[in-house]
Design a protein around this motif. Structure first.
Motif, mmCIF file in Angstrom:
data_model
loop_
_atom_site.group_PDB
_atom_site.id
_atom_site.type_symbol
_atom_site.label_atom_id
_atom_site.label_comp_id
_atom_site.label_asym_id
_atom_site.label_seq_id
_atom_site.Cartn_x
_atom_site.Cartn_y
_atom_site.Cartn_z
ATOM 1 N N ALA A 140 -18.534 118.020 15.573
ATOM 2 C CA ALA A 140 -19.631 118.269 15.668
ATOM 3 C C ALA A 140 -19.558 119.585 16.834
ATOM 4 C CB ALA A 140 -20.482 117.487 16.415
ATOM 5 N N ASN A 141 -20.667 120.521 16.904
ATOM 6 C CA ASN A 141 -20.645 121.717 17.595
ATOM 7 C C ASN A 141 -21.644 121.089 18.973
ATOM 8 O OD1 ASN A 141 -21.694 124.025 19.168
ATOM 9 N ND2 ASN A 141 -21.474 125.272 17.152
ATOM 10 N N ILE A 142 -21.117 120.617 19.939
ATOM 11 C CA ILE A 142 -21.823 119.885 20.802
ATOM 12 C C ILE A 142 -22.799 121.088 21.529
ATOM 13 C CG2 ILE A 142 -21.647 118.674 22.980
ATOM 14 C CD1 ILE A 142 -20.690 117.047 20.868
ATOM 15 N N LYS A 143 -22.245 122.130 21.874
ATOM 16 C CA LYS A 143 -23.035 122.998 22.471
ATOM 17 C C LYS A 143 -24.367 123.467 21.719
ATOM 18 C CE LYS A 143 -22.707 127.515 24.851
ATOM 19 N NZ LYS A 143 -21.985 128.797 25.180
ATOM 20 N N GLU A 144 -24.338 123.628 20.240
ATOM 21 C CA GLU A 144 -25.408 123.777 19.452
ATOM 22 C C GLU A 144 -26.590 122.676 19.904
ATOM 23 O OE1 GLU A 144 -26.405 125.172 15.092
ATOM 24 O OE2 GLU A 144 -24.524 124.325 15.391
ATOM 25 N N HIS A 145 -25.980 121.244 19.903
ATOM 26 C CA HIS A 145 -26.747 119.938 20.018
ATOM 27 C C HIS A 145 -27.528 120.084 21.256
ATOM 28 C CE1 HIS A 145 -24.213 117.521 17.011
ATOM 29 N NE2 HIS A 145 -24.523 118.607 16.735
ATOM 30 N N SER A 155 -36.437 121.726 31.239
ATOM 31 C CA SER A 155 -35.930 121.580 32.628
ATOM 32 C C SER A 155 -34.786 120.510 32.628
ATOM 33 C CB SER A 155 -37.241 120.658 33.534
ATOM 34 O OG SER A 155 -37.547 119.714 33.001
ATOM 35 N N LEU A 156 -34.161 120.522 31.507
ATOM 36 C CA LEU A 156 -33.135 119.547 31.419
ATOM 37 C C LEU A 156 -32.059 119.708 32.439
ATOM 38 C CD1 LEU A 156 -31.856 117.262 29.207
ATOM 39 C CD2 LEU A 156 -30.572 119.104 28.351
ATOM 40 N N LYS A 157 -31.483 118.505 33.009
ATOM 41 C CA LYS A 157 -30.504 118.541 34.102
ATOM 42 C C LYS A 157 -29.381 117.336 33.694
ATOM 43 C CE LYS A 157 -32.445 121.802 36.965
ATOM 44 N NZ LYS A 157 -31.668 123.183 37.056
ATOM 45 N N VAL A 158 -29.778 116.233 33.174
ATOM 46 C CA VAL A 158 -29.071 115.321 32.926
ATOM 47 C C VAL A 158 -29.124 114.772 31.698
ATOM 48 C CG1 VAL A 158 -28.264 112.969 33.809
ATOM 49 C CG2 VAL A 158 -28.959 114.773 35.451
ATOM 50 N N ILE A 159 -27.819 114.520 30.653
ATOM 51 C CA ILE A 159 -28.055 113.805 29.550
ATOM 52 C C ILE A 159 -27.318 112.731 29.633
ATOM 53 C CG2 ILE A 159 -27.380 114.124 27.155
ATOM 54 C CD1 ILE A 159 -27.650 117.264 27.232
ATOM 55 N N GLY A 160 -28.026 111.611 29.306
ATOM 56 C CA GLY A 160 -27.201 110.345 29.192
ATOM 57 C C GLY A 160 -26.607 110.140 27.768
ATOM 58 N N VAL A 161 -25.488 109.649 27.663
ATOM 59 C CA VAL A 161 -24.587 109.498 26.394
ATOM 60 C C VAL A 161 -24.083 108.117 26.324
ATOM 61 C CG1 VAL A 161 -22.633 110.245 25.117
ATOM 62 C CG2 VAL A 161 -23.877 111.960 26.654
ATOM 63 N N PRO A 162 -24.799 107.490 25.513
ATOM 64 C CA PRO A 162 -24.251 106.053 25.128
ATOM 65 C C PRO A 162 -23.044 106.284 24.214
ATOM 66 C CG PRO A 162 -26.142 106.098 23.798
ATOM 67 C CD PRO A 162 -26.025 107.347 24.702
ATOM 68 N N TYR A 163 -21.899 105.315 24.364
ATOM 69 C CA TYR A 163 -20.544 105.549 23.470
ATOM 70 C C TYR A 163 -20.079 104.126 23.626
ATOM 71 C CZ TYR A 163 -17.229 105.933 27.386
ATOM 72 O OH TYR A 163 -16.480 105.435 28.442
ATOM 73 N N ASN A 164 -18.994 104.168 22.405
ATOM 74 C CA ASN A 164 -18.044 103.020 22.553
ATOM 75 C C ASN A 164 -16.673 103.490 23.054
ATOM 76 O OD1 ASN A 164 -16.239 100.879 21.964
ATOM 77 N ND2 ASN A 164 -16.758 100.776 19.664
ATOM 78 N N ALA A 181 -21.389 120.505 28.734
ATOM 79 C CA ALA A 181 -22.216 120.254 29.818
ATOM 80 C C ALA A 181 -22.109 120.954 31.073
ATOM 81 C CB ALA A 181 -22.253 118.731 30.230
ATOM 82 N N LYS A 182 -20.679 120.908 31.414
ATOM 83 C CA LYS A 182 -20.275 121.524 32.719
ATOM 84 C C LYS A 182 -20.519 122.989 32.623
ATOM 85 C CE LYS A 182 -16.300 122.248 35.868
ATOM 86 N NZ LYS A 182 -14.915 121.977 35.897
ATOM 87 N N GLU A 183 -20.219 123.567 31.450
ATOM 88 C CA GLU A 183 -20.296 125.000 30.951
ATOM 89 C C GLU A 183 -22.034 125.476 31.067
ATOM 90 O OE1 GLU A 183 -20.061 127.909 27.098
ATOM 91 O OE2 GLU A 183 -18.673 126.224 27.199
ATOM 92 N N ILE A 188 -23.621 114.816 32.770
ATOM 93 C CA ILE A 188 -23.391 113.988 31.863
ATOM 94 C C ILE A 188 -23.435 112.392 32.468
ATOM 95 C CG2 ILE A 188 -21.989 112.686 30.146
ATOM 96 C CD1 ILE A 188 -23.431 115.246 28.875
ATOM 97 N N VAL A 189 -24.274 111.633 32.147
ATOM 98 C CA VAL A 189 -24.262 110.243 32.713
ATOM 99 C C VAL A 189 -23.956 109.476 31.258
ATOM 100 C CG1 VAL A 189 -25.529 108.110 33.388
ATOM 101 C CG2 VAL A 189 -25.954 110.693 34.448
ATOM 102 N N GLU A 190 -22.797 108.543 31.268
ATOM 103 C CA GLU A 190 -22.391 107.916 30.417
ATOM 104 C C GLU A 190 -22.844 106.466 30.602
ATOM 105 O OE1 GLU A 190 -17.642 107.440 30.859
ATOM 106 O OE2 GLU A 190 -18.449 109.306 31.415
ATOM 107 N N ALA A 191 -22.675 105.724 29.417
ATOM 108 C CA ALA A 191 -23.020 104.287 29.473
ATOM 109 C C ALA A 191 -22.161 103.554 28.245
ATOM 110 C CB ALA A 191 -24.609 104.015 29.275
ATOM 111 N N ALA A 192 -21.351 102.623 28.756
ATOM 112 C CA ALA A 192 -20.430 102.046 27.521
ATOM 113 C C ALA A 192 -21.214 100.973 26.806
ATOM 114 C CB ALA A 192 -19.090 101.501 28.317
ATOM 115 N N ALA A 193 -20.761 100.905 25.423
ATOM 116 C CA ALA A 193 -21.198 100.034 24.556
ATOM 117 C C ALA A 193 -20.188 99.692 23.567
ATOM 118 C CB ALA A 193 -22.501 100.466 23.778
ATOM 119 N N PRO A 194 -19.252 98.795 24.173
ATOM 120 C CA PRO A 194 -18.159 98.300 23.086
ATOM 121 C C PRO A 194 -18.537 97.592 22.006
ATOM 122 C CG PRO A 194 -17.887 97.574 25.383
ATOM 123 C CD PRO A 194 -19.310 98.089 25.125
#
Length: 319
Positions: A140-145, A155-164, A181-183, A188-194
């Motif tokens: 995927a083109n993450i920058k486009e997303h 005003s976006l500062k933080v994106i939450g990403v749930p992932y396995n 995100a750094k660029e 990025i705040v991540e949250a694990a979902a196995p």
């Protein structure tokens, strides 16, 4: 006379064997890690391409099995398929592809909907990978997303990403998301979902920490994405996605591939192998084409409006 009779008999036998071989249907065994609209669309697109190229009815044996989100079942399915000796195994999504590649070094394996085939160790190279494996990546083109999310939330500062964390595809995408995100000056705040049952818990962990939630192309998250959407509505946190089919299920918007078309592109590779090409001589393909899906009703339910600029360029508006 007797020699002539023997010759005719041998010729007739040869013709009968040749006719039988020609009548043998192509056997394409297909498997996916889990059933959800995007992966189901890949399967359907593959079959459509086979049908369009004359492989249908008595000319095609097409089977499909889902691993129900469990890598151990994916391994069992792969071993079973190898025992049935199909012409080609088509494995949809990273865990099923890894299982198929582990199970056979001789039967052609075509993977699809795999974000990073190199990180998943499916092939040593994207160009003429050698061996019995090739396929199609949906990197995927993450920058486009993220740029799309910022149109909704300036005003976006933080994106939450749930992932396995147990899926190579997801880890690779998360790492890419962090770099982008750094660029862009976003955290990025991540949250694990196995497991699928962990998805709602992971989404709730992001409430109060993120300005928006981004559901990547992660089979565990997407299979239970309604849980994330419920959290988004309850907590008034907008939820976006990496694939367009998730917008139809309640995410606000996504720029992504049409997975039926992606399946058709995968089917083109399958056809080439059925016609005699070696998988190892076929370059790994990158998915083509992107759509913009928007769901104004869900945007409103999560407390935001769809910008006019987004509506004007949307490929599809969910009503």
């Amino acid at each position: 006379m007797r020699l002539n009779s023997i010759f005719k008999s041998a010729l007739m036998s040869t013709l009968l064997v040749s006719s039988a071989l020609q009548a043998k249907p192509a056997y394409v065994a297909t498997t996916a890690i889990v059933e959800h609209p995007a992966l189901d669309a890949v399967r359907d697109g593959i079959k459509q391409t086979l049908n369009d190229n004359g492989y249908s009815g008595d000319n095609l044996k097409f089977t499909y099995e889902s691993a129900q989100g469990k890598p151990d079942i994916a391994s069992q399915i792969a071993r079973k398929m190898v025992g049935e000796n199909p012409d080609i195994i088509v494995a949809i999504a990273t865990p099923s592809a890894q299982a198929a590649v582990t199970a056979t070094k001789t039967i052609p394996v075509v993977f699809s909907a795999v974000t990073d085939p190199l990180a998943a160790k499916l092939v040593p190279s994207l160009e003429k990978p050698g061996g019995n494996v090739t396929g199609l990546s949906d990197m995927a083109n993450i920058k486009e997303h993220f740029s799309l999310i910022k149109e909704f939330v300036p005003s976006l500062k933080v994106i939450g990403v749930p992932y396995n964390p147990g899926e190579a595809n997801s880890v690779s995408m998360l790492n890419s998301a962090k770099d982008v995100a750094k660029e862009m000056g976003i955290k990025i705040v991540e949250a694990a979902a196995p497991k699928s049952s962990d998805v709602m818990i992971a989404a709730k962990q992001l409430v109060g920490k993120a300005d928006a939630i981004y559901c990547p192309i992660d089979n565990t998250i997407i299979s239970a994405v309604e849980s994330v959407i419920k959290v988004g509505i309850d907590a008034q946190v907008p939820v976006f996605a990496g694939d367009t089919s998730t917008v139809e299920r309640g995410a606000i918007a996504a720029v992504g591939y049409n997975y039926f078309d992606l399946g058709k592109q995968t089917g083109d590779i399958v056809i080439r192998i059925l016609k005699g090409e070696k998988p190892g001589s076929i370059d790994v393909k990158m998915a083509k084409g992107t759509d913009l899906y928007v769901n104004p009703k869900m945007a409103k339910r999560m407390g935001i409006e769809v910008p006019k600029s987004v509506l004007e360029k949307a490929t599809k508006i969910i009503k």
